[in-house]
Each structure stands twice: as C-alpha cells, then as structure tokens.
Design a protein around this motif. Sequence first.
Motif, PDB file in Angstrom:
ATOM      1  N   ARG A   1      -0.843 -51.032 -23.499  1.00 40.41           N
ATOM      2  CA  ARG A   1      -1.101 -50.321 -24.849  1.00 40.41           C
ATOM      3  C   ARG A   1      -0.771 -48.864 -24.642  1.00 40.41           C
ATOM      4  O   ARG A   1      -0.452 -48.266 -25.719  1.00 40.41           O
ATOM      5  N   ASP A   2      -1.011 -48.302 -23.506  1.00 41.16           N
ATOM      6  CA  ASP A   2      -0.611 -46.703 -23.446  1.00 41.16           C
ATOM      7  C   ASP A   2       0.756 -46.472 -23.702  1.00 41.16           C
ATOM      8  O   ASP A   2       1.163 -45.376 -24.239  1.00 41.16           O
ATOM      9  N   LEU A   3       1.730 -47.456 -23.074  1.00 41.22           N
ATOM     10  CA  LEU A   3       2.993 -47.285 -22.998  1.00 41.22           C
ATOM     11  C   LEU A   3       3.653 -47.755 -24.423  1.00 41.22           C
ATOM     12  O   LEU A   3       4.447 -47.067 -25.022  1.00 41.22           O
ATOM     13  N   THR A   4       2.998 -48.807 -25.015  1.00 47.07           N
ATOM     14  CA  THR A   4       3.696 -49.253 -26.325  1.00 47.07           C
ATOM     15  C   THR A   4       3.124 -48.515 -27.521  1.00 47.07           C
ATOM     16  O   THR A   4       3.755 -48.205 -28.599  1.00 47.07           O
ATOM     17  N   PRO A  46       1.150 -44.863 -27.530  1.00 47.35           N
ATOM     18  CA  PRO A  46       0.364 -43.847 -26.679  1.00 47.35           C
ATOM     19  C   PRO A  46      -0.108 -42.770 -27.871  1.00 47.35           C
ATOM     20  O   PRO A  46       0.037 -41.828 -28.279  1.00 47.35           O
ATOM     21  N   PHE A  47      -1.466 -43.448 -28.108  1.00 41.11           N
ATOM     22  CA  PHE A  47      -2.416 -42.632 -29.003  1.00 41.11           C
ATOM     23  C   PHE A  47      -3.215 -41.634 -28.292  1.00 41.11           C
ATOM     24  O   PHE A  47      -4.035 -41.832 -27.141  1.00 41.11           O
ATOM     25  N   LYS A  48      -2.675 -40.475 -28.379  1.00 42.70           N
ATOM     26  CA  LYS A  48      -3.095 -39.260 -27.327  1.00 42.70           C
ATOM     27  C   LYS A  48      -4.640 -39.318 -27.133  1.00 42.70           C
ATOM     28  O   LYS A  48      -4.849 -39.145 -25.979  1.00 42.70           O
ATOM     29  N   MET A  49      -5.124 -39.008 -28.155  1.00 47.26           N
ATOM     30  CA  MET A  49      -6.518 -38.829 -27.962  1.00 47.26           C
ATOM     31  C   MET A  49      -7.135 -39.940 -27.296  1.00 47.26           C
ATOM     32  O   MET A  49      -8.204 -39.724 -26.213  1.00 47.26           O
ATOM     33  N   ASN A  50      -6.871 -41.222 -27.355  1.00 45.64           N
ATOM     34  CA  ASN A  50      -7.525 -42.303 -26.857  1.00 45.64           C
ATOM     35  C   ASN A  50      -7.305 -41.772 -25.060  1.00 45.64           C
ATOM     36  O   ASN A  50      -8.226 -42.486 -24.306  1.00 45.64           O
ATOM     37  N   ILE A  51      -6.036 -41.867 -24.789  1.00 44.90           N
ATOM     38  CA  ILE A  51      -5.712 -41.596 -23.423  1.00 44.90           C
ATOM     39  C   ILE A  51      -6.416 -40.457 -23.079  1.00 44.90           C
ATOM     40  O   ILE A  51      -6.649 -40.344 -21.928  1.00 44.90           O
ATOM     41  N   ALA A  98     -11.560 -37.106 -20.003  1.00 50.09           N
ATOM     42  CA  ALA A  98     -12.751 -36.465 -20.564  1.00 50.09           C
ATOM     43  C   ALA A  98     -14.005 -37.121 -20.250  1.00 50.09           C
ATOM     44  O   ALA A  98     -14.985 -36.565 -19.830  1.00 50.09           O
ATOM     45  N   HIS A  99     -14.106 -38.691 -20.505  1.00 53.86           N
ATOM     46  CA  HIS A  99     -15.066 -39.435 -20.345  1.00 53.86           C
ATOM     47  C   HIS A  99     -15.574 -39.148 -18.977  1.00 53.86           C
ATOM     48  O   HIS A  99     -16.916 -39.071 -18.453  1.00 53.86           O
ATOM     49  N   GLU A 147     -14.990 -41.284 -36.190  1.00 48.82           N
ATOM     50  CA  GLU A 147     -15.158 -42.395 -37.162  1.00 48.82           C
ATOM     51  C   GLU A 147     -14.551 -43.516 -36.591  1.00 48.82           C
ATOM     52  O   GLU A 147     -15.135 -44.583 -36.344  1.00 48.82           O
ATOM     53  N   ALA A 148     -13.463 -43.137 -35.827  1.00 50.25           N
ATOM     54  CA  ALA A 148     -12.740 -44.402 -35.102  1.00 50.25           C
ATOM     55  C   ALA A 148     -13.800 -44.851 -33.816  1.00 50.25           C
ATOM     56  O   ALA A 148     -13.816 -46.096 -33.615  1.00 50.25           O
ATOM     57  N   VAL A 149     -14.190 -43.929 -33.097  1.00 48.91           N
ATOM     58  CA  VAL A 149     -15.174 -44.173 -32.077  1.00 48.91           C
ATOM     59  C   VAL A 149     -16.473 -45.039 -32.582  1.00 48.91           C
ATOM     60  O   VAL A 149     -16.943 -46.045 -32.007  1.00 48.91           O
ATOM     61  N   SER A 150     -17.048 -44.384 -33.864  1.00 47.56           N
ATOM     62  CA  SER A 150     -18.055 -45.089 -34.206  1.00 47.56           C
ATOM     63  C   SER A 150     -17.784 -46.574 -34.872  1.00 47.56           C
ATOM     64  O   SER A 150     -18.672 -47.406 -34.775  1.00 47.56           O
ATOM     65  N   ARG A 151     -16.451 -47.009 -34.769  1.00 48.66           N
ATOM     66  CA  ARG A 151     -16.044 -48.374 -35.054  1.00 48.66           C
ATOM     67  C   ARG A 151     -15.718 -49.266 -34.172  1.00 48.66           C
ATOM     68  O   ARG A 151     -15.306 -50.244 -34.411  1.00 48.66           O
ATOM     69  N   ALA A 152     -15.886 -48.506 -32.896  1.00 51.76           N
ATOM     70  CA  ALA A 152     -15.133 -49.548 -31.930  1.00 51.76           C
ATOM     71  C   ALA A 152     -16.229 -50.510 -31.522  1.00 51.76           C
ATOM     72  O   ALA A 152     -17.187 -50.651 -31.958  1.00 51.76           O
ATOM     73  N   GLY A 153     -15.737 -51.492 -30.503  1.00 57.13           N
ATOM     74  CA  GLY A 153     -16.388 -52.691 -29.949  1.00 57.13           C
ATOM     75  C   GLY A 153     -17.688 -52.103 -29.285  1.00 57.13           C
ATOM     76  O   GLY A 153     -17.717 -51.184 -28.632  1.00 57.13           O
TER      77      GLY A 153
END
Length: 246
Positions: free
Chosen positions: A121-124, A126-131, A136-137, A202-208
């Motif tokens: 998914r990172d290749l297809t 590449p959502f920078k913040m998620n990567i 960071a975590h 907001e995206a983090v709060s809606r994750a699985g």
Amino acid sequence: MIAGLTISGTAHAETKAPAAAAVPPVLTQNKIYSSGTASPQSCNIPEIRQGSVASLKTFHKAMANCANRFWATRFKAAGLRYSTPKIFITTGSNSVCGKITSNGAQYCPQQRTIAIRIMKRDLTDPFKMNIAHSVAHEWGHHVQQISGILNAQNTLYWRSSGSARTILSHRLEMQAECFAGVFYNGALDAIDPGITWDQWTEAVSRAGESKTHGKPRNLAYWQNRGYQSGAARYCNTWTAGKSRVL
C-alpha cells in the motif's frame, strides 16, 4: 507495536490493575517529562515517488535523522543520556526480532532497533503522514526504552493478568502516540504531509480498533495532546483515568 513484549491476544480472568502506589516513579515522574517544550525542527524530508522502494527508504531514513536530532535535544534538556536506535528497513516480513506484522513497523527493545516493512500500500498509495508515523510512533517506543519506561511497564505487565495487562499495554502504546505528537509539534512543517492536523487526527480516530493499542479515539486524543502541548510532560499516561486509555 513492540516486538519482544508478548502481549497475549487470548481472554484471561479479570484482575484488578496495580494500585497507584505500586506504579514506579520511573513511569509517573520520569525525567523525560522535564524535557521542556519542543522547538521547530529543520529537517530535509523528501517527497515520495509512487512505486519506488528506493524513494520510500530515503524518506524513512530522512524521518529517522529528523527524529534522532529532535529527541537527542529533548534528552539533553532533561539531563538524560541519549542513544540512537538502529533502523532496519525491508520489503520482506522478517526483522532482527521476528516477523513484522501487517502494521508495517515494530520496535525491537533488546536490539534497540526500529524495524520498518515497506508495504504494498505504501508503494501504490504513498500517504506521507501514515508512512511518517511508522517512524514517529516507533521512536516513541525507543524513548520509552532508553528512559526506563519500557522495562518498568514490562515488569508490571508480567506481574499482572487479564484486563490489567490490557490497560498496561494501552498506556504504553498511547504514550508512544503522545511522544509522536510531541515530535510532530516540531517537525510537521518539515514533513509537509499534505493534510491538516485536524484531518489527520480525525483519520486516526476512525482507524480500526486494536486490543493491544486501544480505542482509536483515545489514540487520537494522546497524539493530539502531545502535538498541541509540544512537551513530553503531557504524555504521562500512567496516571490517566481508564476512560482515556481503554
């Protein structure tokens, strides 16, 4: 995610969490909490070329350099000794401390290594913040390791069982989220994620939801708390009410 700390995914009989007095000062009064407020971090974070493994590796290494300089400064401010973690980047599933899960990254405490798996998914897409969050975590876990937090939590974990273990796992993961937020306070402009902070949380709060990590809304709360404050002293998850770490 942390490799080397075996967090059981099976059900256990419910037990009481350790009393507040039993929580050691290294968790509640750690010196890292006195490291002050973050300053803007000047980092050269490159763009990611879609489909390029080399580009992703370069991005991760730039993120690692940025996080390393940021936390070295914070540890110095707190009067703590800092050491740099190793970075292991692979397109496979094996790391120096076992298999990397579908989450794409893990921290290996004994080896003091952040292991990152470049996912399809990172290749297809590449959502920078998620990567960026892979670094960071997991760097938050390295901060916990070299400040003594990780070992203290591990000791409490093995002395506990059932729901008490679950809560301890959540406190650890949510603190790593908060430490990531502190880092973002100084480095977000350099990362230039192409998304606003509010959109990201907001995206983090809606994750699985994850049994190990806890409820997404609380993960978003702690990450935002670190970001808005820019200071590790706001990341003491060990005395927070259970509703904030479930």
